[in-house]
Design a protein around this motif. Structure first.
Motif, PDB file in Angstrom:
ATOM      1  N   LEU A 105      35.616  22.504  79.564  1.00 40.73           N
ATOM      2  CA  LEU A 105      36.869  23.266  79.547  1.00 40.73           C
ATOM      3  C   LEU A 105      37.325  23.633  78.132  1.00 40.73           C
ATOM      4  O   LEU A 105      38.470  24.027  77.927  1.00 40.73           O
ATOM      5  N   PHE A 106      36.418  23.551  77.179  1.00 46.64           N
ATOM      6  CA  PHE A 106      36.747  23.905  75.788  1.00 46.64           C
ATOM      7  C   PHE A 106      37.407  25.277  75.720  1.00 46.64           C
ATOM      8  O   PHE A 106      38.394  25.472  75.013  1.00 46.64           O
ATOM      9  N   PHE A 107      36.874  26.250  76.442  1.00 46.64           N
ATOM     10  CA  PHE A 107      37.431  27.606  76.399  1.00 46.64           C
ATOM     11  C   PHE A 107      38.865  27.633  76.921  1.00 46.64           C
ATOM     12  O   PHE A 107      39.726  28.321  76.375  1.00 46.64           O
ATOM     13  N   ARG A 108      39.147  26.858  77.969  1.00 47.94           N
ATOM     14  CA  ARG A 108      40.499  26.819  78.521  1.00 47.94           C
ATOM     15  C   ARG A 108      41.479  26.175  77.549  1.00 47.94           C
ATOM     16  O   ARG A 108      42.618  26.604  77.408  1.00 47.94           O
ATOM     17  N   ASP A 109      41.008  25.159  76.869  1.00 47.44           N
ATOM     18  CA  ASP A 109      41.877  24.396  75.980  1.00 47.44           C
ATOM     19  C   ASP A 109      42.051  25.025  74.603  1.00 47.44           C
ATOM     20  O   ASP A 109      42.978  24.652  73.881  1.00 47.44           O
ATOM     21  N   ASN A 110      41.169  25.951  74.225  1.00 45.37           N
ATOM     22  CA  ASN A 110      41.198  26.464  72.856  1.00 45.37           C
ATOM     23  C   ASN A 110      41.238  27.979  72.711  1.00 45.37           C
ATOM     24  O   ASN A 110      41.395  28.475  71.599  1.00 45.37           O
ATOM     25  N   CYS A 111      41.072  28.702  73.806  1.00 46.58           N
ATOM     26  CA  CYS A 111      41.070  30.165  73.728  1.00 46.58           C
ATOM     27  C   CYS A 111      42.166  30.749  74.621  1.00 46.58           C
ATOM     28  O   CYS A 111      42.552  30.143  75.626  1.00 46.58           O
ATOM     29  N   TRP A 112      42.637  31.929  74.251  1.00 46.49           N
ATOM     30  CA  TRP A 112      43.626  32.638  75.045  1.00 46.49           C
ATOM     31  C   TRP A 112      43.456  34.128  74.794  1.00 46.49           C
ATOM     32  O   TRP A 112      43.542  34.582  73.665  1.00 46.49           O
ATOM     33  N   ARG A 113      43.134  34.853  75.860  1.00 44.42           N
ATOM     34  CA  ARG A 113      42.943  36.310  75.790  1.00 44.42           C
ATOM     35  C   ARG A 113      41.904  36.711  74.740  1.00 44.42           C
ATOM     36  O   ARG A 113      42.056  37.696  74.041  1.00 44.42           O
ATOM     37  N   ASP A 148      44.090  33.096  90.409  1.00 41.84           N
ATOM     38  CA  ASP A 148      43.707  33.408  91.785  1.00 41.84           C
ATOM     39  C   ASP A 148      42.215  33.589  91.970  1.00 41.84           C
ATOM     40  O   ASP A 148      41.702  33.431  93.078  1.00 41.84           O
ATOM     41  N   ASP A 149      41.507  33.964  90.886  1.00 37.85           N
ATOM     42  CA  ASP A 149      40.068  34.167  91.016  1.00 37.85           C
ATOM     43  C   ASP A 149      39.373  33.983  89.671  1.00 37.85           C
ATOM     44  O   ASP A 149      40.018  33.868  88.626  1.00 37.85           O
ATOM     45  N   VAL A 150      38.065  33.961  89.725  1.00 38.45           N
ATOM     46  CA  VAL A 150      37.239  33.709  88.539  1.00 38.45           C
ATOM     47  C   VAL A 150      37.428  34.795  87.487  1.00 38.45           C
ATOM     48  O   VAL A 150      37.532  34.505  86.286  1.00 38.45           O
ATOM     49  N   THR A 151      37.482  36.042  87.903  1.00 42.06           N
ATOM     50  CA  THR A 151      37.651  37.148  86.954  1.00 42.06           C
ATOM     51  C   THR A 151      38.938  36.983  86.155  1.00 42.06           C
ATOM     52  O   THR A 151      38.963  37.203  84.940  1.00 42.06           O
ATOM     53  N   GLU A 152      40.007  36.569  86.836  1.00 41.27           N
ATOM     54  CA  GLU A 152      41.282  36.342  86.146  1.00 41.27           C
ATOM     55  C   GLU A 152      41.145  35.236  85.101  1.00 41.27           C
ATOM     56  O   GLU A 152      41.666  35.352  83.986  1.00 41.27           O
ATOM     57  N   VAL A 153      40.442  34.170  85.446  1.00 41.03           N
ATOM     58  CA  VAL A 153      40.245  33.056  84.509  1.00 41.03           C
ATOM     59  C   VAL A 153      39.484  33.533  83.270  1.00 41.03           C
ATOM     60  O   VAL A 153      39.907  33.281  82.136  1.00 41.03           O
ATOM     61  N   LEU A 154      38.382  34.210  83.478  1.00 48.86           N
ATOM     62  CA  LEU A 154      37.583  34.672  82.337  1.00 48.86           C
ATOM     63  C   LEU A 154      38.381  35.617  81.453  1.00 48.86           C
ATOM     64  O   LEU A 154      38.314  35.540  80.219  1.00 48.86           O
ATOM     65  N   LEU A 185      38.971  34.185  77.845  1.00 49.97           N
ATOM     66  CA  LEU A 185      37.936  34.753  76.976  1.00 49.97           C
ATOM     67  C   LEU A 185      38.089  36.253  76.740  1.00 49.97           C
ATOM     68  O   LEU A 185      37.367  36.821  75.931  1.00 49.97           O
ATOM     69  N   GLY A 186      39.009  36.888  77.443  1.00 45.36           N
ATOM     70  CA  GLY A 186      39.192  38.334  77.287  1.00 45.36           C
ATOM     71  C   GLY A 186      37.891  39.039  77.584  1.00 45.36           C
ATOM     72  O   GLY A 186      37.215  38.751  78.554  1.00 45.36           O
ATOM     73  N   SER A 187      37.521  39.961  76.734  1.00 43.55           N
ATOM     74  CA  SER A 187      36.247  40.675  76.898  1.00 43.55           C
ATOM     75  C   SER A 187      35.207  40.122  75.935  1.00 43.55           C
ATOM     76  O   SER A 187      34.200  40.776  75.658  1.00 43.55           O
TER      77      SER A 187
END
Length: 131
Positions: free
Chosen positions: A53-61, A114-120, A124-126
């Motif tokens: 979960l590194f990306f969740r804890d350290n990245c935003w958009r 609500d879904d995986v696409t929203e999480v990514l 992680l944005g694009s």
């Protein structure tokens, strides 16, 4: 390098950061230049395992969520004072990305999405590059 001695660039996925650091030489000496830019690679932990979960804890958009915290992580990894750090991308294999999506889908609640696409997109944005 990872703690086990493997090269993060050889991992199936890795986070890429741009880092500016400075040398802080002992008294009586100077360096020129004293600031440098480099690229830092951190291997992405396998989905579902500790650290995934590194990306969740350290990245935003697609950016660093808390630069001070990630700057400290970079300082610890590099052993030099870090002035700035920015997230560039998650470089990943197709297989790792599939596993990541599966792990996210299995636990959407931890992402408040609500879904995986929203999480990514949310974290992680694009900034995902499949190699």
């Amino acid at each position: 390098m990872m703690e086990d001695g493997t090269d993060p660039k050889a991992a199936p996925a890795r986070y890429v950061f741009r880092v500016t650091f400075r040398l802080d030489p002992k008294q009586g000496v100077t360096t020129e230049p004293d600031r440098f830019e480099t690229v830092l690679y951190r291997a992405a932990d396998p989905p579902g395992e500790d650290g995934w979960l590194f990306f969740r804890d350290n990245c935003w958009r697609g950016n660093v969520a808390d630069e001070r915290h990630v700057r400290q992580l970079a300082e610890d990894a590099l052993g030099v004072p870090v002035e700035s750090v920015s997230f560039s991308e998650l470089q990943t294999s197709e297989a790792y990305l599939d596993d990541l999506k599966e792990a996210i889908a299995a636990d959407l609640g931890v992402f408040n999405a609500d879904d995986v696409t929203e999480v990514l997109s949310k974290y992680l944005g694009s900034s995902i590059r499949v190699e």
